[in-house]
Design a protein around this motif. Structure first.
Motif, PDB file in Angstrom:
ATOM      1  N   HIS A 178      -5.348  -1.936   7.455  1.00  0.00           N
ATOM      2  CA  HIS A 178      -3.941  -1.550   7.541  1.00  0.00           C
ATOM      3  C   HIS A 178      -3.721  -0.739   8.819  1.00  0.00           C
ATOM      4  O   HIS A 178      -4.522   0.142   9.137  1.00  0.00           O
ATOM      5  CB  HIS A 178      -3.546  -0.699   6.327  1.00  0.00           C
ATOM      6  CG  HIS A 178      -3.729  -1.404   5.020  1.00  0.00           C
ATOM      7  ND1 HIS A 178      -2.679  -1.896   4.287  1.00  0.00           N
ATOM      8  CD2 HIS A 178      -4.853  -1.713   4.311  1.00  0.00           C
ATOM      9  CE1 HIS A 178      -3.147  -2.469   3.181  1.00  0.00           C
ATOM     10  NE2 HIS A 178      -4.468  -2.362   3.183  1.00  0.00           N
ATOM     11  N   ASN A 180      -4.755  -3.858  -0.657  1.00  0.00           N
ATOM     12  CA  ASN A 180      -4.242  -2.527  -0.379  1.00  0.00           C
ATOM     13  C   ASN A 180      -5.124  -1.517  -1.114  1.00  0.00           C
ATOM     14  O   ASN A 180      -6.002  -1.899  -1.898  1.00  0.00           O
ATOM     15  CB  ASN A 180      -2.758  -2.391  -0.753  1.00  0.00           C
ATOM     16  CG  ASN A 180      -2.484  -2.562  -2.230  1.00  0.00           C
ATOM     17  OD1 ASN A 180      -3.237  -2.082  -3.084  1.00  0.00           O
ATOM     18  ND2 ASN A 180      -1.383  -3.243  -2.560  1.00  0.00           N
ATOM     19  N   GLU A 181      -4.903  -0.247  -0.850  1.00  0.00           N
ATOM     20  CA  GLU A 181      -5.817   0.758  -1.385  1.00  0.00           C
ATOM     21  C   GLU A 181      -5.789   0.809  -2.909  1.00  0.00           C
ATOM     22  O   GLU A 181      -6.835   0.996  -3.560  1.00  0.00           O
ATOM     23  CB  GLU A 181      -5.496   2.126  -0.797  1.00  0.00           C
ATOM     24  CG  GLU A 181      -6.565   3.162  -1.072  1.00  0.00           C
ATOM     25  CD  GLU A 181      -6.389   4.454  -0.288  1.00  0.00           C
ATOM     26  OE1 GLU A 181      -6.991   5.467  -0.699  1.00  0.00           O
ATOM     27  OE2 GLU A 181      -5.653   4.456   0.726  1.00  0.00           O
ATOM     28  N   GLU A 182      -4.610   0.625  -3.510  1.00  0.00           N
ATOM     29  CA  GLU A 182      -4.507   0.648  -4.965  1.00  0.00           C
ATOM     30  C   GLU A 182      -5.286  -0.520  -5.581  1.00  0.00           C
ATOM     31  O   GLU A 182      -5.994  -0.360  -6.584  1.00  0.00           O
ATOM     32  CB  GLU A 182      -3.038   0.593  -5.398  1.00  0.00           C
ATOM     33  CG  GLU A 182      -2.251   1.857  -5.126  1.00  0.00           C
ATOM     34  CD  GLU A 182      -1.876   2.036  -3.662  1.00  0.00           C
ATOM     35  OE1 GLU A 182      -1.619   3.179  -3.254  1.00  0.00           O
ATOM     36  OE2 GLU A 182      -1.851   1.022  -2.923  1.00  0.00           O
ATOM     37  N   ASP A 215       0.843  -1.191   0.000  1.00  0.00           N
ATOM     38  CA  ASP A 215       0.000   0.000   0.000  1.00  0.00           C
ATOM     39  C   ASP A 215       0.883   1.249   0.000  1.00  0.00           C
ATOM     40  O   ASP A 215       1.712   1.443   0.904  1.00  0.00           O
ATOM     41  CB  ASP A 215      -0.899  -0.021   1.239  1.00  0.00           C
ATOM     42  CG  ASP A 215      -1.939   1.078   1.229  1.00  0.00           C
ATOM     43  OD1 ASP A 215      -3.103   0.797   0.936  1.00  0.00           O
ATOM     44  OD2 ASP A 215      -1.559   2.238   1.544  1.00  0.00           O
ATOM     45  N   ARG A 216       0.720   2.099  -1.015  1.00  0.00           N
ATOM     46  CA  ARG A 216       1.627   3.232  -1.181  1.00  0.00           C
ATOM     47  C   ARG A 216       1.531   4.227  -0.029  1.00  0.00           C
ATOM     48  O   ARG A 216       2.535   4.746   0.462  1.00  0.00           O
ATOM     49  CB  ARG A 216       1.306   3.929  -2.506  1.00  0.00           C
ATOM     50  CG  ARG A 216       2.339   4.909  -2.974  1.00  0.00           C
ATOM     51  CD  ARG A 216       3.596   4.208  -3.467  1.00  0.00           C
ATOM     52  NE  ARG A 216       4.683   4.248  -2.482  1.00  0.00           N
ATOM     53  CZ  ARG A 216       5.383   3.191  -2.117  1.00  0.00           C
ATOM     54  NH1 ARG A 216       5.134   2.001  -2.606  1.00  0.00           N
ATOM     55  NH2 ARG A 216       6.347   3.302  -1.241  1.00  0.00           N
TER      56      ARG A 216
END
Length: 540
Positions: free
Chosen positions: A481, A430-432, A278-279
């Motif tokens: 997260h 993850n969000e992406e 996750d960035r």
């Protein structure tokens, strides 16, 4: 379940009425249930008929004594199979080696977590203790100083006790252990070579390959002077000022605990930290490390390493965007630029086992391109490189082969933790990924937080962070997260909830445990789409 019961009955009728020559194993019938043709399974049976069922030395030989291999060997033996396990550690270029147990126990998870713990203890003593009323006794300093040799030796002593336990456990479960390197000479025959160069051949009806992985190397001038993570945890001299090359979790974890025990640590990486994770969270991890005083340089590669007269290393590294180069002197250079499957020299082609991208190709039943050979763990293509996952896969495979088991390895909802100075743990998307899969149906709930124990010593109130990814229409939680102390202890419970299909409402309706970081998951109200400040206030 009813399918497994039917499977067992069918096997008993087969053994009793048809004879051993047609026996493939319970797994063959399980495969046909999932749409596989029986032709490959029949081929596996015919392949074994060259020996005959009782002419093999073993029912199954496991190659690799890491977490997955040990689990598979012991579980297969518990089902009555005749099992052997071959494990051999090729020394690093600096001669570092270790015993049975694989990467996790010897040069991975276990020593990493213990050294991370040492760093946390030092931080508490040096930065928090005085604020909580602790004072040094007369003539003694409250400042913590970590002796590398003591830390390294005590960690290694504990690991040796674990390895001894593994060997004892294999013996008690009647698994024959060979401390030898295995290579195929025929599809059903391997040659094992021990450290003295002595060889022995073993035949088996089936093989389970779990050779694991080893650190990758960089081909630059002076590479012979660098160490990798395998060397670091067995290093007998103090690493002192260290350059860590790499931006993955291994690189950041090592830099984190080295800094935490008082060693100067600098990190250079080819691209960005924790690429693929996750960035948003990765940037927060890196940001906290920089606030602690760890130098992180993105888009930077080493170009040359030279050994000075005093034994230190002069390293020239370059920013790949600006092409600006600089040279700095370090005591140690640690290379952590990825890992490769440990399959060199195994002569897998002689058994009909194909590779994909340097790793062993398998289907979802852990079967390789050779129908009597299976593989699991870090060496398989498309796998999850985590110890608990390998253990589950090993147990499930042995159950499918030697009992009525039909459980398959599932990569969905596998939780993990990065043990950086401030731990980052997550489960699910993850969000992406969530944005790509669900678009406008994604809602992100988030909040900054400050653990109660951080308030008195005046630690940052904006470093810890939690977010939950939710599907708007179904209310299903897609990902979780958290960046906080003991993050893994929080996420493990959330992983169970997500496996059970938890919704955001389930979390909202749950009473939190106060005062804890974990209770924040029951209080997430602010969404990213609202644009509101996610900062959390103190107090109850």
């Amino acid at each position: 379940n009813s399918f497994c019961t039917l499977l067992a009955r069918r096997m008993r009728r087969l053994i009793a009425g048809v004879g051993s020559a047609s026996l493939v194993g319970v797994g063959a019938f399980a495969w046909s249930r999932y749409g596989h043709t029986s032709g490959i399974d029949a081929a596996a049976a015919r392949d074994g008929d060259a020996f005959g069922l009782h002419d093999f030395d073993y029912d199954v030989v496991v190659v690799g004594g890491g977490s997955g291999g040990l689990a598979a060997a012991k579980r297969a033996a518990s089902h009555g199979a005749r099992v052997a396990l071959c494990d051999f550690v090729n020394p690093t270029k600096h001669g570092t080696t270790w015993g049975i147990g694989g990467t996790c126990v010897n040069v991975g998870c276990i020593p990493k977590k213990l050294m991370h713990t040492s760093a946390l203890i030092g931080e508490a003593v040096n930065h928090d203790a005085a604020e909580f009323g602790h004072s040094a006794k007369s003539g003694k300093s409250l400042i913590s100083q970590v002796d590398w040799n003591t830390l390294q030796q005590n960690v290694e002593n504990y690991i040796r006790s674990i390895c001894f336990g593994y060997v004892t456990d294999l013996r008690s479960k009647e698994v024959k252990y060979f401390n030898a390197f295995a290579r195929f000479v025929e599809p059903h025959v391997i040659e094992c070579t021990n450290k003295k160069g002595e060889t022995k051949t073993l035949s088996a009806r089936r093989f389970i390959l779990a050779p694991g992985g080893r650190p990758a190397a960089m081909n630059i001038p002076g590479a012979e002077y660098v160490i990798d993570s395998d060397d670091l945890f067995r290093l007998k001299k103090d690493p002192k000022k260290t350059l860590v090359v790499g931006g993955g979790y291994i690189a950041l974890e090592c830099a984190g605990f080295l800094h935490g025990i008082g060693r100067n640590a600098t990190v250079i990486m080819r691209s960005i930290p924790l690429r693929g994770m996750d960035r948003d969270m990765a940037d927060r991890v890196a940001g906290y490390m920089r606030r602690q005083g760890i130098d992180l340089h993105e888009n930077t590669l080493p170009r040359e390493i030279a050994k000075l007269g005093d034994g230190r290393l002069s390293v020239t590294f370059e920013n790949t965007k600006t092409h600006e180069a600089r040279t700095e002197v370090f005591d140690t250079v640690l290379m952590a630029v990825g890992r490769n499957a440990q399959v060199a020299g195994m002569d897998l082609d002689k058994a009909g086992v194909a590779l994909h991208g340097g790793k062993i190709e398998v289907d979802r039943f852990n079967r390789t391109t050779a129908p009597h050979i299976y593989a699991l763990g870090d060496a398989i293509a498309g796998g999850v490189e985590l110890t608990p996952y390998a253990i589950k896969a090993g147990n499930a495979l042995a159950d499918r082969l030697y009992r009525e088991g039909c459980e398959l390895s599932n990569t969905d909802g596998v939780p993990t933790t990065v043990f950086t100075p401030l731990e980052y743990s997550f489960v699910g998307l993850n969000e992406e990924q969530a944005q790509a899969e669900h678009g406008a149906d994604l809602e992100v709930y988030h909040q900054q937080l400050q653990p109660l124990e951080w308030t008195v010593p005046h630690r940052p109130n904006d470093a810890c962070y939690m977010k939950m990814l939710v599907h708007k229409t179904t209310d299903r939680v897609l990902g979780f997260h958290v960046l906080a102390p003991n993050a893994g202890e929080i996420t493990q419970g959330v992983a169970v909830a997500l496996k059970a299909g938890a919704t955001k409402s389930h979390f909202d309706e749950t009473v939190g445990i106060h005062p804890t970081v974990a209770e924040t998951m029951t209080q997430l109200k602010i969404t990213k789409s609202s644009g509101q400040d996610p900062s959390a206030g103190g107090g109850c």
